[in-house]
Scaffold this motif. Structure first.
Motif: not given
Length: 164
Positions: A67, A70-71, A146, A148-150, A154-155
């Motif tokens: 992603a 993302n973060c 993708e 997407r999370g950290c 979720e960011c």
């Protein structure tokens, strides 16, 4: 404070990534050791390297569905923005600001490498990503969508963070 040093604790067992990280550490150390007369030039060199470094990692993430939003990528964007602010401060003669930023950047870099970059390195190895060619050798290991999370959260997009 002691200048940034490359160490085995920062190695992620991906030669291309480790080499780039070692260059970053060396350039940051050069900023930390620079006299006022050359600190802004050293900081500008670090920014140029960092922009390429982050763009490279962001490409690897896009190529492997890690992603682009993302973060990890968000941190890259924010850090570069702050570094550019430091460059302006240095050009205005505020060398102490650049020194403080370099100190904070060393702390951030260590944490970022040992967490976010370590997770990316694990992902790249899992999918068999060839960092030199951009080829995914184990396409069946790519996530369906993708990442997407950290970790557990979720960011939020950068614009949403600015609105809070």
């Amino acid at each position: 404070m002691q200048a940034m040093q490359w160490s085995a604790a920062l190695a992620l067992d991906l030669p291309e990534m480790d080499h780039t990280h070692q260059e970053f550490a060396e350039l940051l150390a050069a900023v930390q050791r620079a006299p006022d007369a050359t600190i802004t030039a050293a900081w500008t060199d670090l920014i140029a390297h960092t922009a390429q470094h982050f763009a490279q990692e962001d490409r690897w993430m896009r190529d492997t569905r890690f992603a682009s939003s993302n973060c990890h990528s968000t941190q890259h964007e924010v850090v570069l923005r702050v570094m550019h602010e430091g460059e302006l401060a240095g050009q205005a003669g505020a060398h102490g600001v650049v020194r403080r930023m370099a100190e904070e950047l060393a702390t951030w870099f260590t944490q970022h490498t040992q967490t976010m970059d370590a997770a990316l390195a694990l992902h790249l190895r899992r999918v068999g990503y060839d960092l030199s060619t951009g080829e995914v050798l184990v396409p069946s290991a790519l996530p369906r969508s993708e990442i997407r999370g950290c970790g557990s959260a979720e960011c939020a997009p950068v614009d949403a963070l600015a609105a809070t």
